[in-house]
Design a protein around this motif. Structure first.
Motif, short mmCIF file in Angstrom:
data_model
loop_
_atom_site.label_atom_id
_atom_site.label_comp_id
_atom_site.label_asym_id
_atom_site.label_seq_id
_atom_site.Cartn_x
_atom_site.Cartn_y
_atom_site.Cartn_z
N GLY A 1 -5.87 7.57 21.92
CA GLY A 1 -6.12 6.37 21.14
C GLY A 1 -7.33 6.39 20.25
N SER A 2 -7.97 7.54 20.06
CA SER A 2 -9.09 7.61 19.12
C SER A 2 -8.59 7.26 17.74
N LEU A 3 -9.43 6.59 16.94
CA LEU A 3 -9.07 6.13 15.61
C LEU A 3 -9.90 6.86 14.56
N PHE A 4 -9.22 7.44 13.57
CA PHE A 4 -9.88 8.19 12.50
C PHE A 4 -9.66 7.47 11.17
N ASP A 5 -10.73 7.19 10.46
CA ASP A 5 -10.64 6.54 9.16
C ASP A 5 -9.84 7.42 8.20
N THR A 6 -8.84 6.84 7.52
CA THR A 6 -8.00 7.64 6.63
C THR A 6 -8.77 8.17 5.43
N CYS A 7 -9.82 7.49 5.01
CA CYS A 7 -10.58 7.93 3.83
C CYS A 7 -11.69 8.94 4.15
N LEU B 1 -1.14 14.35 4.67
CA LEU B 1 -1.58 13.54 3.54
C LEU B 1 -1.49 12.08 3.95
N VAL B 2 -2.54 11.31 3.68
CA VAL B 2 -2.55 9.89 4.02
C VAL B 2 -3.11 9.09 2.86
N PRO B 3 -2.60 7.88 2.69
CA PRO B 3 -3.16 7.01 1.65
C PRO B 3 -4.48 6.41 2.13
N CYS B 4 -5.38 6.21 1.20
CA CYS B 4 -6.61 5.47 1.50
C CYS B 4 -6.98 4.68 0.25
N GLU B 5 -7.94 3.81 0.38
CA GLU B 5 -8.28 2.94 -0.74
C GLU B 5 -8.72 3.71 -1.97
N ASP B 6 -9.23 4.91 -1.80
CA ASP B 6 -9.68 5.73 -2.93
C ASP B 6 -8.60 6.65 -3.46
N GLY B 7 -7.41 6.63 -2.89
CA GLY B 7 -6.33 7.51 -3.35
C GLY B 7 -5.61 8.17 -2.20
N ILE C 1 -0.47 5.18 11.92
CA ILE C 1 -1.60 4.66 11.14
C ILE C 1 -1.55 3.14 11.20
N ARG C 2 -2.71 2.56 11.46
CA ARG C 2 -2.80 1.09 11.47
C ARG C 2 -4.15 0.69 10.90
N ASP C 3 -4.11 -0.26 9.98
CA ASP C 3 -5.33 -0.81 9.38
C ASP C 3 -6.26 0.28 8.83
N GLY C 4 -5.68 1.29 8.16
CA GLY C 4 -6.50 2.33 7.54
C GLY C 4 -7.06 3.35 8.51
N GLU C 5 -6.46 3.47 9.70
CA GLU C 5 -6.94 4.44 10.68
C GLU C 5 -5.77 5.23 11.27
N ILE C 6 -5.96 6.54 11.37
CA ILE C 6 -4.99 7.41 12.03
C ILE C 6 -5.26 7.30 13.53
N THR D 1 4.35 13.24 -4.35
CA THR D 1 3.79 12.22 -5.23
C THR D 1 2.95 11.22 -4.44
N VAL D 2 2.04 10.58 -5.12
CA VAL D 2 1.24 9.52 -4.52
C VAL D 2 2.16 8.41 -4.02
N GLU D 3 3.16 8.07 -4.82
CA GLU D 3 4.11 7.02 -4.44
C GLU D 3 4.81 7.35 -3.11
N THR D 4 5.23 8.60 -2.93
CA THR D 4 5.90 9.01 -1.70
C THR D 4 4.99 8.83 -0.49
N VAL D 5 3.74 9.23 -0.61
CA VAL D 5 2.79 9.10 0.51
C VAL D 5 2.55 7.63 0.83
N HIS D 6 2.39 6.82 -0.19
CA HIS D 6 2.16 5.39 0.06
C HIS D 6 3.39 4.73 0.68
N GLU D 7 4.57 5.08 0.22
CA GLU D 7 5.80 4.49 0.78
C GLU D 7 6.05 4.93 2.21
N ALA D 8 5.84 6.22 2.50
CA ALA D 8 6.11 6.77 3.84
C ALA D 8 4.96 6.49 4.81
N GLY D 9 3.76 6.30 4.30
CA GLY D 9 2.60 6.09 5.14
C GLY D 9 1.84 7.37 5.43
#
Length: 136
Positions: free
Chosen positions: A75-81, A35-41, A64-69, A9-17
């Motif tokens: 230490g490379s940062l990947f945008d979750t969206c 699966l990762v949450p992002c501002e678009d879903g 994940i920190r501040d919307g980046e994996i 579920t979307v809720e599970t992904v958002h709760e777990a990160g």
């Protein structure tokens, strides 16, 4: 290959990160997907850095920190969206995506290239060998 397999579920992904699962590709190889949450879903990315195929999630959740994996090795940062990286050793690369669909809060594997095998990662005990300058 089967399509539209319910994952979680979307809720599970958002709760777990993040939420990790294993698929089989058309060449019969097993791959891990994150699966990762992002501002678009919710987005789904292969669970490995584009630089040295370092796994993000080794069974304890993806860093994940501040919307980046965060790649735990360099230490490379990947945008979750978007999956795009603009720094470090993986700069100017984008994570390979896996198509998922969301319907009424449920997430489904919708990518005809992959067959769902199970929740969690491929069984192995290999963890990251970090050279990252980041701390958590």
């Amino acid at each position: 290959m089967p399509r539209d397999t319910r994952l979680t579920t979307v809720e599970t992904v958002h709760e777990a990160g993040s939420w990790l699962f294993t698929v089989r590709d058309r060449f019969d190889a097993e791959e891990e997907v994150l699966l990762v949450p992002c501002e678009d879903g919710i987005e789904a990315w292969m669970n490995k850095c584009t630089h040295e195929a370092q796994r993000f999630d080794t069974g304890r959740g993806a860093p994940i920190r501040d919307g980046e994996i965060i790649c735990p090795k360099h230490g490379s940062l990947f945008d979750t969206c978007s999956g795009h990286c603009d720094n470090g050793k993986a700069a100017d690369t984008t994570l390979p995506s896996v198509e998922v669909a969301v319907d009424d809060g449920e997430i489904y594997l919708a990518d005809a290239e992959y067959e769902f095998l199970h929740e969690g990662g491929i069984e192995d005990d290999e963890g990251p060998s970090s050279t990252s300058h980041l701390s958590f």
